[in-house]
Design an enzyme around this catalytic site. Structure first.
Site, PDB file in Angstrom:
ATOM      1  N   GLY A 257      -5.134  -6.487   1.733  1.00  0.00           N
ATOM      2  CA  GLY A 257      -5.222  -7.830   2.268  1.00  0.00           C
ATOM      3  C   GLY A 257      -6.138  -8.790   1.558  1.00  0.00           C
ATOM      4  O   GLY A 257      -6.559  -8.504   0.409  1.00  0.00           O
TER       5      GLY A 257
ATOM      6  N   LEU B  24      -5.133 -11.833   0.119  1.00  0.00           N
ATOM      7  CA  LEU B  24      -4.250 -11.520  -0.995  1.00  0.00           C
ATOM      8  C   LEU B  24      -4.496 -12.913  -1.814  1.00  0.00           C
ATOM      9  O   LEU B  24      -4.770 -14.207  -1.372  1.00  0.00           O
ATOM     10  CB  LEU B  24      -2.810 -11.656  -0.070  1.00  0.00           C
ATOM     11  CG  LEU B  24      -2.628 -10.755   0.857  1.00  0.00           C
ATOM     12  CD1 LEU B  24      -1.038 -10.957   1.289  1.00  0.00           C
ATOM     13  CD2 LEU B  24      -2.392  -9.226   0.102  1.00  0.00           C
TER      14      LEU B  24
ATOM     15  N   GLY C 280      -2.114 -12.526  -7.493  1.00  0.00           N
ATOM     16  CA  GLY C 280      -2.077 -10.973  -8.219  1.00  0.00           C
ATOM     17  C   GLY C 280      -1.235 -10.119  -7.291  1.00  0.00           C
ATOM     18  O   GLY C 280      -0.177  -9.778  -7.610  1.00  0.00           O
ATOM     19  N   HIS C 281      -1.785 -10.204  -5.925  1.00  0.00           N
ATOM     20  CA  HIS C 281      -0.824  -9.528  -4.902  1.00  0.00           C
ATOM     21  C   HIS C 281       0.485 -10.178  -4.548  1.00  0.00           C
ATOM     22  O   HIS C 281       1.675  -9.470  -4.688  1.00  0.00           O
ATOM     23  CB  HIS C 281      -1.555  -9.696  -3.622  1.00  0.00           C
ATOM     24  CG  HIS C 281      -2.881  -8.916  -3.621  1.00  0.00           C
ATOM     25  ND1 HIS C 281      -4.162  -9.835  -3.227  1.00  0.00           N
ATOM     26  CD2 HIS C 281      -3.255  -7.819  -3.600  1.00  0.00           C
ATOM     27  CE1 HIS C 281      -4.921  -8.695  -3.389  1.00  0.00           C
ATOM     28  NE2 HIS C 281      -4.805  -7.586  -3.302  1.00  0.00           N
TER      29      HIS C 281
ATOM     30  N   LYS D 182      -4.092  -3.886 -13.032  1.00  0.00           N
ATOM     31  CA  LYS D 182      -5.302  -4.242 -12.937  1.00  0.00           C
ATOM     32  C   LYS D 182      -6.041  -2.795 -12.548  1.00  0.00           C
ATOM     33  O   LYS D 182      -7.157  -2.449 -13.108  1.00  0.00           O
ATOM     34  CB  LYS D 182      -5.735  -5.257 -11.998  1.00  0.00           C
ATOM     35  CG  LYS D 182      -7.295  -5.781 -12.130  1.00  0.00           C
ATOM     36  CD  LYS D 182      -7.551  -6.658 -11.174  1.00  0.00           C
ATOM     37  CE  LYS D 182      -7.783  -6.192  -9.808  1.00  0.00           C
ATOM     38  NZ  LYS D 182      -9.301  -5.486  -9.797  1.00  0.00           N
ATOM     39  N   ASP D 183      -5.611  -2.139 -11.826  1.00  0.00           N
ATOM     40  CA  ASP D 183      -6.080  -0.959 -11.223  1.00  0.00           C
ATOM     41  C   ASP D 183      -5.396   0.220 -12.005  1.00  0.00           C
ATOM     42  O   ASP D 183      -4.600   0.984 -11.391  1.00  0.00           O
ATOM     43  CB  ASP D 183      -5.950  -0.544  -9.719  1.00  0.00           C
ATOM     44  CG  ASP D 183      -6.879  -2.028  -9.030  1.00  0.00           C
ATOM     45  OD1 ASP D 183      -7.915  -1.713  -9.013  1.00  0.00           O
ATOM     46  OD2 ASP D 183      -6.096  -2.972  -8.753  1.00  0.00           O
TER      47      ASP D 183
ATOM     48  N   GLN E  70      -5.828   3.936 -11.148  1.00  0.00           N
ATOM     49  CA  GLN E  70      -4.870   3.996  -9.912  1.00  0.00           C
ATOM     50  C   GLN E  70      -3.566   4.295  -9.991  1.00  0.00           C
ATOM     51  O   GLN E  70      -2.823   5.152  -9.467  1.00  0.00           O
ATOM     52  CB  GLN E  70      -5.569   3.010  -8.797  1.00  0.00           C
ATOM     53  CG  GLN E  70      -4.576   2.816  -7.845  1.00  0.00           C
ATOM     54  CD  GLN E  70      -4.927   1.704  -6.714  1.00  0.00           C
ATOM     55  OE1 GLN E  70      -5.827   1.838  -6.024  1.00  0.00           O
ATOM     56  NE2 GLN E  70      -4.154   0.508  -6.968  1.00  0.00           N
TER      57      GLN E  70
ATOM     58  N   ARG F 255     -12.208  -9.675  -4.620  1.00  0.00           N
ATOM     59  CA  ARG F 255     -13.744  -9.577  -4.490  1.00  0.00           C
ATOM     60  C   ARG F 255     -14.288 -10.852  -5.294  1.00  0.00           C
ATOM     61  O   ARG F 255     -15.373 -10.933  -5.274  1.00  0.00           O
ATOM     62  CB  ARG F 255     -14.433  -8.166  -5.389  1.00  0.00           C
ATOM     63  CG  ARG F 255     -13.909  -6.973  -4.626  1.00  0.00           C
ATOM     64  CD  ARG F 255     -14.439  -5.611  -5.594  1.00  0.00           C
ATOM     65  NE  ARG F 255     -14.144  -4.477  -5.076  1.00  0.00           N
ATOM     66  CZ  ARG F 255     -14.535  -3.936  -3.943  1.00  0.00           C
ATOM     67  NH1 ARG F 255     -15.507  -4.411  -3.590  1.00  0.00           N
ATOM     68  NH2 ARG F 255     -13.971  -2.597  -3.581  1.00  0.00           N
TER      69      ARG F 255
HETATM   70  P1  AMP Z   1      -5.765  -4.125  -3.489  1.00  0.00           P
HETATM   71  O1  AMP Z   1      -5.508  -4.951  -2.098  1.00  0.00           O
HETATM   72  O2  AMP Z   1      -6.975  -4.764  -4.364  1.00  0.00           O
HETATM   73  O3  AMP Z   1      -5.634  -2.788  -2.956  1.00  0.00           O
HETATM   74  O4  AMP Z   1      -4.425  -4.373  -4.346  1.00  0.00           O
HETATM   75  C1  AMP Z   1      -3.348  -4.417  -3.743  1.00  0.00           C
HETATM   76  C2  AMP Z   1      -2.250  -4.317  -4.990  1.00  0.00           C
HETATM   77  O5  AMP Z   1      -2.365  -5.431  -5.825  1.00  0.00           O
HETATM   78  C3  AMP Z   1      -2.915  -3.149  -6.327  1.00  0.00           C
HETATM   79  O6  AMP Z   1      -1.477  -2.419  -6.477  1.00  0.00           O
HETATM   80  C4  AMP Z   1      -3.535  -3.983  -7.090  1.00  0.00           C
HETATM   81  O7  AMP Z   1      -3.668  -3.365  -8.343  1.00  0.00           O
HETATM   82  C5  AMP Z   1      -2.763  -5.213  -7.278  1.00  0.00           C
HETATM   83  N1  AMP Z   1      -3.612  -6.414  -7.877  1.00  0.00           N
HETATM   84  C6  AMP Z   1      -4.826  -6.667  -7.448  1.00  0.00           C
HETATM   85  N2  AMP Z   1      -5.258  -7.724  -8.350  1.00  0.00           N
HETATM   86  C7  AMP Z   1      -4.198  -7.978  -9.152  1.00  0.00           C
HETATM   87  C8  AMP Z   1      -4.058  -8.655 -10.260  1.00  0.00           C
HETATM   88  N3  AMP Z   1      -5.036  -9.565 -10.614  1.00  0.00           N
HETATM   89  N4  AMP Z   1      -2.669  -9.043 -10.913  1.00  0.00           N
HETATM   90  C9  AMP Z   1      -1.862  -7.821 -10.489  1.00  0.00           C
HETATM   91  N5  AMP Z   1      -1.976  -7.030  -9.613  1.00  0.00           N
HETATM   92  C10 AMP Z   1      -3.062  -7.233  -8.764  1.00  0.00           C
END
Ligand code: AMP
Length: 287
Positions: free
Chosen positions: A33, A35, A38-39, A155-156, A159, A192
């Site tokens: 969440g 969002l 990127g998401h 980005k991760d 992971q 973050r």
């Molecule tokens: P999170 O909510 O941080 O767990 O992220 C969910 C998904 O969004 C994960 O696959 C992250 O790698 C991806 N994500 C987060 N930030 C970015 C970004 N800046 N660009 C592309 N994907 C992202």
């Protein structure tokens, strides 16, 4: 079609199974969440490449080794739902730990599963147990959604390696890794980032130039992992910014430690702490 909002993994599992019965290919985006673009880039791709798109929003306590970090993690469900709807998501689901792990009695600890080969080093060194927690919930999410394409952000990076191993192990889903979306300054978008004040944000903006410094060194023929690492660290030298790691790895030959021999391929990876906020980013050097 209106976006469906489900409040349990069991309901989500039923919906996904109905979609497959209708011969619809499912694209799935797991998130925590809060969002941002990127998401949403993952959601757009999942919608474009599949007949039905679903998103999970679950802040997984198993992957937070620090309870304060879990508490401080940003939450904004209302805005998340509005953005998902605007981007054409068909179904969003949420849930709680009890629902994801119904076999574990209330109050009992949920045992995490080891993240495996790619879980070793870097993140594991500074967030022990984090990738185990990720692997454990992602397995439940994969089993909830079933056969599908699932979209993760580069980005991760570590992971993406861990969840790709997991998908290979259980035989599905197809993992699609998508490029990192950045601000104009180069700073990778992250949930973050909203926790940073103006001064901290300007420090966070040093991360991408540090990755580019490694890229430049690589482009001029540098292959020594120590020198590539030093090139990044030089750019991150700033009061208030604490470097956890700034290292390179061969993305196809993962080693827990910094490799000791010259690299043929390289991914530069950085993790820093700025105040109470931890940020990570990475860049492929050989492409
Ligand atoms: P999170 O909510 O941080 O767990 O992220 C969910 C998904 O969004 C994960 O696959 C992250 O790698 C991806 N994500 C987060 N930030 C970015 C970004 N800046 N660009 C592309 N994907 C992202």
């Amino acid at each position: 079609m209106d976006m469906l909002h489900l409040n349990s993994p069991a309901e989500a599992e039923r919906w996904c199974s109905e979609q497959r019965d209708l011969r619809k290919a499912i694209g799935f985006v797991p998130t925590m969440g809060s969002l941002h673009k990127g998401h949403l880039s993952l959601v757009d791709r999942a919608c474009q490449e599949n007949d039905a798109c679903c998103v999970s929003i679950f802040i997984n306590p198993l992957q937070f080794e620090d309870p304060e970090d879990f508490k401080a993690y940003p939450r904004d469900t209302e805005s998340d739902l509005a953005q998902l709807k605007a981007h054409g998501c068909d179904m969003v689901f949420m849930g709680n730990l009890n629902q994801f792990f119904p076999e574990v009695s209330d109050g009992d600890e949920i045992e995490t599963l080891p993240a495996g080969h790619h879980g070793a080093g870097l993140e594991e060194r500074f967030r022990p147990g984090h990738l185990d927690g990720v692997r454990t919930i992602v397995e439940r999410l994969f089993r909830t959604v079933g056969r599908s394409r699932v979209y993760f952000g580069e980005k991760d990076f570590q992971q993406t390696l861990v969840v790709s191993d997991l998908a290979r192990e259980i035989g599905y889903p197809e993992v699609v890794v998508c490029p990192t979306v950045r601000e104009d300054s180069g700073l990778a978008l992250s949930s973050r980032n909203v926790l940073l004040d103006a001064e901290e944000k300007s420090q966070a903006q040093l991360i991408y130039p540090a990755l580019l410094a490694a890229y430049d060194a690589w482009s001029t023929g540098e292959r020594d992992p120590e020198i590539l690492s030093a090139a990044m660290i030089k750019h991150l030298d700033h009061d208030g910014l604490m470097v956890e790691y700034a290292e390179v790895r061969d993305p196809y030959n993962w080693t827990p430690q910094l490799p000791v021999t010259p690299l043929e391929r390289a991914q530069a990876l950085i993790a820093v702490r700025i105040g109470s906020v931890r940020l990570i980013d990475n860049l492929r050097l050989d492409q």
